[in-house]
Design a protein around this motif. Structure first.
Motif, short mmCIF file in Angstrom:
data_model
loop_
_atom_site.label_atom_id
_atom_site.label_comp_id
_atom_site.label_asym_id
_atom_site.label_seq_id
_atom_site.Cartn_x
_atom_site.Cartn_y
_atom_site.Cartn_z
N THR B 214 0.84 -1.20 0.00
CA THR B 214 0.00 0.00 0.00
C THR B 214 0.88 1.25 0.00
O THR B 214 1.80 1.38 0.82
CB THR B 214 -0.88 0.01 1.28
OG1 THR B 214 -1.63 -1.21 1.30
CG2 THR B 214 -1.81 1.20 1.27
N TRP B 221 5.89 2.74 1.54
CA TRP B 221 4.96 1.65 1.37
C TRP B 221 4.77 0.91 2.69
O TRP B 221 5.68 0.82 3.51
CB TRP B 221 5.47 0.64 0.33
CG TRP B 221 5.59 1.17 -1.04
CD1 TRP B 221 4.69 1.07 -2.05
CD2 TRP B 221 6.71 1.88 -1.60
NE1 TRP B 221 5.16 1.68 -3.19
CE2 TRP B 221 6.40 2.18 -2.95
CE3 TRP B 221 7.94 2.30 -1.11
CZ2 TRP B 221 7.27 2.88 -3.79
CZ3 TRP B 221 8.81 3.00 -1.93
CH2 TRP B 221 8.47 3.28 -3.26
N ARG B 222 3.56 0.38 2.85
CA ARG B 222 3.28 -0.49 3.99
C ARG B 222 2.78 -1.80 3.39
O ARG B 222 2.20 -1.82 2.29
CB ARG B 222 2.20 0.16 4.86
CG ARG B 222 1.76 -0.66 6.03
CD ARG B 222 0.60 0.00 6.76
NE ARG B 222 1.00 1.18 7.49
CZ ARG B 222 0.43 2.38 7.38
NH1 ARG B 222 -0.56 2.56 6.54
NH2 ARG B 222 0.84 3.40 8.10
N GLY B 224 0.20 -3.64 4.06
CA GLY B 224 -1.21 -3.54 3.70
C GLY B 224 -1.99 -4.80 4.03
O GLY B 224 -3.15 -4.93 3.64
#
Lengths: 100, 226
Positions: B214, B221-222, B224
């Motif tokens: 994500t 970014w993660r 997610g």
């Protein structure tokens, strides 16, 4: 972009390049002079990578210019042949002068 | 014993120059002058890393890469004179981990080789080896990825990206963090992270998994998936 600068490389690599750049340039001239016209794009593509990596800057620029001309879809075989011949003349001049 | 590098390039001048630079840096070097010879040399010598020219003759470098990827997870660095973006993407899609454009600086090639090999060593020496998030499991010891118990084949780079996010699924991974973690020293375009993240995301979703990676706008970014 040219691959090699004196400030970057190890002494061992620089010594190898200094020893080999003359023969590399001579071999490139022979390859270019002998290539069938249809093979010139592939040959110039290959020489482009080699000459620059050996720090043969001026020779590399001549080859890059020839490659650019050959990439033009409108260039005729006669124009390609003429451009190849003039490039060979320039590369031979560089080789006779002792490098690039 | 020192680490070994397989150099596959049809130009003897390129192989010789790279061999001198790599041997000077302490690596053992094996050379091959064609795609088939490179695959044969891989099986004979099991190198730790492969330098692979894209513009080979009858079997081009991308096909060689695909065949090597079927049997090996050794890092692959493409050598290419075709530096436009499409070729880079195609190169990575074939399973390469990095690329160097010709003309090249031998010193930069050696640095890239060292960076990828250090990455490999780090992955091999991490204490914790298994991470789970939702239906995803990565095992850094066996370097396997499971989705609902079924294996997904990821490239080395994709695996390392996924692992970096799965180690702490809630953490936001910045571009710099991922470059350092996955690539070590990086000298090229930093958008390489997006390219590999996109491919990783597509592989996981194509296998029926969740949309991972994500984007946290302006930060990174993660994972997610929790």
């Amino acid at each position: 972009m040219i691959g090699v600068t004196d400030a970057d490389e190890s002494d061992e690599v620089l010594a190898f390049i200094a020893e080999r750049r003359g023969p590399v340039l001579r071999a490139a001239i022979d390859d270019l002079a002998a290539a069938p016209v249809d093979d010139l794009p592939d040959v110039t593509h290959r020489l482009h990578g080699i000459l620059g990596s050996y720090g043969l800057d001026e020779a590399h620029e001549y080859i890059a210019a020839l490659a650019e001309l050959l990439a033009d879809a409108d260039v005729s075989a006669a124009q390609a042949q003429a451009a190849r011949e003039s490039t060979v003349v320039e590369l031979r001049r560089l080789a006779d002068e002792g490098g690039a | 014993m020192s680490e070994s590098v397989l150099v596959i390039d049809d130009a003897a001048e390129v192989r010789e120059l790279l061999s001198v630079a790599l041997r000077g840096a302490g690596y053992r070097v094996v050379e091959a002058d064609s795609g088939p010879a490179g695959i044969e040399a891989y099986h004979a010598h099991q190198p730790d890393l492969i330098l692979l020219d894209i513009g080979l003759g009858s079997m081009d470098g991308l096909e060689v890469c695909r065949q090597l990827r079927a049997v090996s997870s050794a890092p692959i660095i493409f050598l290419t004179s075709r530096a436009d973006e499409v070729d880079e993407l195609v190169g990575f899609a074939a399973g390469g981990d990095d690329y160097v454009t010709k003309p090249f600086s031998p010193k930069v090639v050696v640095a890239r080789v060292g960076s990828l090999l250090r990455r490999q060593q780090r992955a091999a020496t991490d204490d914790r080896t298994r991470f789970e998030a939702g239906p995803l499991v990565v095992d850094t010891e066996s370097r396997t990825t499971l989705l609902d118990g079924s294996a997904i084949h990821l490239t080395r780079t994709e695996f390392d990206l996924l692992t970096a996010m799965m180690e702490n699924p809630e953490r936001v991974c910045t571009r710099e963090m991922l470059l350092e973690r996955v690539w070590g020293e990086w000298f090229g375009d930093t958008h390489v992270v997006e390219v590999h993240m996109s491919r990783l995301r597509n592989k996981v979703t194509a296998a029926g998994g969740p949309k991972i990676g994500t984007v946290v706008r302006g930060v990174g970014w993660r994972l997610g998936v929790s």
